[in-house]
Write a protein that holds these residues in place. Structure first.
Motif, PDB file in Angstrom:
ATOM      1  N   ALA A  54       2.436   1.315 -10.347  1.00 15.91           N
ATOM      2  CA  ALA A  54       2.159   1.535  -8.933  1.00 15.91           C
ATOM      3  C   ALA A  54       1.394   0.373  -8.307  1.00 15.91           C
ATOM      4  CB  ALA A  54       1.375   2.837  -8.756  1.00 15.91           C
ATOM      5  N   TRP A  55       0.323  -0.063  -8.943  1.00 16.31           N
ATOM      6  CA  TRP A  55      -0.503  -1.087  -8.297  1.00 16.31           C
ATOM      7  C   TRP A  55       0.071  -2.482  -8.431  1.00 16.31           C
ATOM      8  CZ3 TRP A  55      -3.507  -0.109  -4.493  1.00 16.31           C
ATOM      9  CH2 TRP A  55      -3.942   1.212  -4.322  1.00 16.31           C
ATOM     10  N   THR A  56       0.895  -2.729  -9.440  1.00 17.27           N
ATOM     11  CA  THR A  56       1.652  -3.980  -9.474  1.00 17.27           C
ATOM     12  C   THR A  56       2.647  -4.005  -8.311  1.00 17.27           C
ATOM     13  OG1 THR A  56       1.445  -4.107 -11.874  1.00 17.27           O
ATOM     14  CG2 THR A  56       3.170  -5.430 -10.868  1.00 17.27           C
ATOM     15  N   THR A  57       3.323  -2.875  -8.091  1.00 15.71           N
ATOM     16  CA  THR A  57       4.248  -2.760  -6.969  1.00 15.71           C
ATOM     17  C   THR A  57       3.534  -2.992  -5.649  1.00 15.71           C
ATOM     18  OG1 THR A  57       5.655  -1.164  -8.127  1.00 15.71           O
ATOM     19  CG2 THR A  57       5.780  -1.178  -5.721  1.00 15.71           C
ATOM     20  N   LEU A  58       2.397  -2.345  -5.441  1.00 16.44           N
ATOM     21  CA  LEU A  58       1.701  -2.468  -4.162  1.00 16.44           C
ATOM     22  C   LEU A  58       1.157  -3.877  -3.953  1.00 16.44           C
ATOM     23  CD1 LEU A  58      -0.090   0.994  -4.010  1.00 16.44           C
ATOM     24  CD2 LEU A  58       2.023   0.288  -2.883  1.00 16.44           C
ATOM     25  N   ALA A  59       0.796  -4.548  -5.036  1.00 18.73           N
ATOM     26  CA  ALA A  59       0.366  -5.945  -4.894  1.00 18.73           C
ATOM     27  C   ALA A  59       1.516  -6.812  -4.381  1.00 18.73           C
ATOM     28  CB  ALA A  59      -0.140  -6.477  -6.237  1.00 18.73           C
ATOM     29  N   GLY A  60       2.715  -6.573  -4.931  1.00 21.91           N
ATOM     30  CA  GLY A  60       3.873  -7.318  -4.430  1.00 21.91           C
ATOM     31  C   GLY A  60       4.159  -6.995  -2.981  1.00 21.91           C
ATOM     32  N   LEU A  61       4.123  -5.711  -2.642  1.00 25.82           N
ATOM     33  CA  LEU A  61       4.409  -5.307  -1.265  1.00 25.82           C
ATOM     34  C   LEU A  61       3.344  -5.810  -0.302  1.00 25.82           C
ATOM     35  CD1 LEU A  61       5.611  -1.620  -1.807  1.00 25.82           C
ATOM     36  CD2 LEU A  61       7.017  -3.658  -1.419  1.00 25.82           C
ATOM     37  N   ALA A  62       2.125  -5.980  -0.788  1.00 24.11           N
ATOM     38  CA  ALA A  62       1.065  -6.513   0.068  1.00 24.11           C
ATOM     39  C   ALA A  62       1.422  -7.886   0.606  1.00 24.11           C
ATOM     40  CB  ALA A  62      -0.252  -6.583  -0.720  1.00 24.11           C
ATOM     41  N   ARG A  63       2.174  -8.659  -0.189  1.00 25.19           N
ATOM     42  CA  ARG A  63       2.576 -10.006   0.238  1.00 25.19           C
ATOM     43  C   ARG A  63       3.956 -10.028   0.882  1.00 25.19           C
ATOM     44  NH1 ARG A  63      -2.019 -12.461   0.546  1.00 25.19           N
ATOM     45  NH2 ARG A  63      -1.058 -14.531   0.306  1.00 25.19           N
ATOM     46  N   ASP A  64       4.778  -9.005   0.575  1.00 23.49           N
ATOM     47  CA  ASP A  64       6.161  -8.994   1.053  1.00 23.49           C
ATOM     48  C   ASP A  64       6.357  -8.145   2.302  1.00 23.49           C
ATOM     49  OD1 ASP A  64       7.034 -10.713  -0.885  1.00 23.49           O
ATOM     50  OD2 ASP A  64       7.761  -9.155  -2.242  1.00 23.49           O
ATOM     51  N   THR A  65       5.274  -7.525   2.805  1.00 25.61           N
ATOM     52  CA  THR A  65       5.304  -6.819   4.080  1.00 25.61           C
ATOM     53  C   THR A  65       4.158  -7.358   4.930  1.00 25.61           C
ATOM     54  OG1 THR A  65       3.875  -5.030   3.277  1.00 25.61           O
ATOM     55  CG2 THR A  65       6.265  -4.712   3.055  1.00 25.61           C
ATOM     56  N   THR A  66       4.116  -6.956   6.200  1.00 25.70           N
ATOM     57  CA  THR A  66       3.102  -7.534   7.084  1.00 25.70           C
ATOM     58  C   THR A  66       2.236  -6.511   7.808  1.00 25.70           C
ATOM     59  OG1 THR A  66       4.702  -7.653   8.898  1.00 25.70           O
ATOM     60  CG2 THR A  66       4.475  -9.612   7.501  1.00 25.70           C
ATOM     61  N   ARG A  67       2.772  -5.304   8.097  1.00 27.74           N
ATOM     62  CA  ARG A  67       2.034  -4.372   8.944  1.00 27.74           C
ATOM     63  C   ARG A  67       1.845  -2.983   8.324  1.00 27.74           C
ATOM     64  NH1 ARG A  67       5.994  -6.447  11.888  1.00 27.74           N
ATOM     65  NH2 ARG A  67       7.129  -4.471  11.917  1.00 27.74           N
ATOM     66  N   ILE A  68       2.802  -2.529   7.570  1.00 29.82           N
ATOM     67  CA  ILE A  68       2.790  -1.139   7.100  1.00 29.82           C
ATOM     68  C   ILE A  68       1.662  -0.922   6.097  1.00 29.82           C
ATOM     69  CG2 ILE A  68       4.373  -1.453   5.139  1.00 29.82           C
ATOM     70  CD1 ILE A  68       5.767   1.162   6.180  1.00 29.82           C
TER      71      ILE A  68
END
Length: 309
Positions: A54-68
């Motif tokens: 979960a937190w590896t995924t969210l770390a990636g999404l933290a850089r691959d998204t901008t607002r959500i």
């Protein structure tokens, strides 16, 4: 009512699939992308390509998204030590520019623990450990810069910690607690939760559990109006019966059962049912999306449900 997307990647999903859902959710105006924190599929099959962290995924999404906004429903306290978890979440909060929320619970799925060599204590001990974890995590985040944090815990004693790194959100990222437990769950929520979430529960059951949490707030002198109340419900929306049936079949469910136990039907039906949850004080709905390839599902809800809320 705010709508958020909630995924179950342990059922079978790659990071790229999750990224596609998160980006579409962001583009179409959903408030957040959340994911479960599980290491083993539920039900038949193998869940290939296998679990994602979960937190590896969210770390990636933290850089691959901008607002959500990004978070977990729910991180299992059994999976991680509280100090390292506080570091991880604070770092992902920094990576996202302050968009992270931590949902955390005792952990409940015994089989995933035995499948990956994770200790799984009895329920009472898991609650004891969760309470200490919450004390440590919030204590580390809320310790003033330059000060140190100590905690004389039974399971997680902490001594002379620099309490770093600090999250972007101050005094800390929002914490979500939830579940239907009648005693310890409400007490922990009253003490630590910014949001209380009840998954897969009827309006009537939600009324009863929200009341228990409000009563627990009253016992410690907390104003419950400062807490966000939310529900998680499986989503199956279609413009007509054929589309509803197709989406139900894709996740191995029946439309009638989903209408009863989930959030299913036409956009008008979805709006009506969400309205019933709003009437009891629920302010967020986590829409459990199980068919991650069906991005049109998100488009439909964003176009025909969201504007009516």
């Amino acid at each position: 009512m705010e709508l958020r997307i909630f995924t179950e990647p342990q059922q079978g999903a790659s990071y790229d699939q999750l990224l596609a859902v998160a980006r579409r959710a962001e583009e179409t105006g959903f408030g957040a992308f959340f994911r479960s924190d599980h290491y083993l599929k539920m039900g038949s099959g193998r869940g290939e390509p296998g679990p994602t962290d979960a937190w590896t995924t969210l770390a990636g999404l933290a850089r691959d998204t901008t607002r959500i906004r990004l978070g977990t429903l729910m991180t299992a306290a059994t999976f991680r030590l509280p100090g390292p978890l506080a570091i991880t979440v604070a770092q992902v909060d920094q990576m996202s520019g302050g968009r992270v929320e931590l949902g955390i619970g005792t952990g409940w799925y015994a089989e995933e623990h035995t499948a990956y060599g994770i200790p799984f204590p009895a329920l009472g001990e898991r609650f004891d450990r969760l309470e200490e974890q919450l004390t440590v995590i919030t204590g580390l985040w809320e310790t003033p810069a330059g000060a140190t944090f100590d905690f004389q815990g039974k399971y997680y004693p902490v001594s002379d910690s620099p309490a770093l790194p600090k999250p972007v959100q101050q005094p800390r990222p929002p914490i979500l607690l939830g579940g239907a437990g009648p005693k310890r769950t409400p007490r922990l929520a009253a003490r630590y939760a910014d949001e209380f979430n009840l998954p897969f529960a009827s309006v009537e059951d939600s009324v009863a559990q929200f009341a228990r949490v409000r009563a627990a707030c009253a016992e410690i002198g907390r104003d419950p109006s400062g807490m966000v109340w939310s529900n998680a419900l499986v989503l199956c929306c279609g413009r007509n019966e054929a589309e509803i049936g197709r989406r139900a079949a894709a996740i191995g469910r029946e439309p009638a059962e989903l209408r009863e136990n989930g959030l299913a039907g036409t956009p008008a039906e979805i709006v009506d049912k969400l309205g019933r949850y709003a009437e009891i004080g629920s302010r967020r709905a986590y829409l459990q999306v199980l068919d991650l390839a069906d991005l049109d599902h998100l488009e439909l809800v964003a176009a025909e449900v969201m504007p009516q809320l």
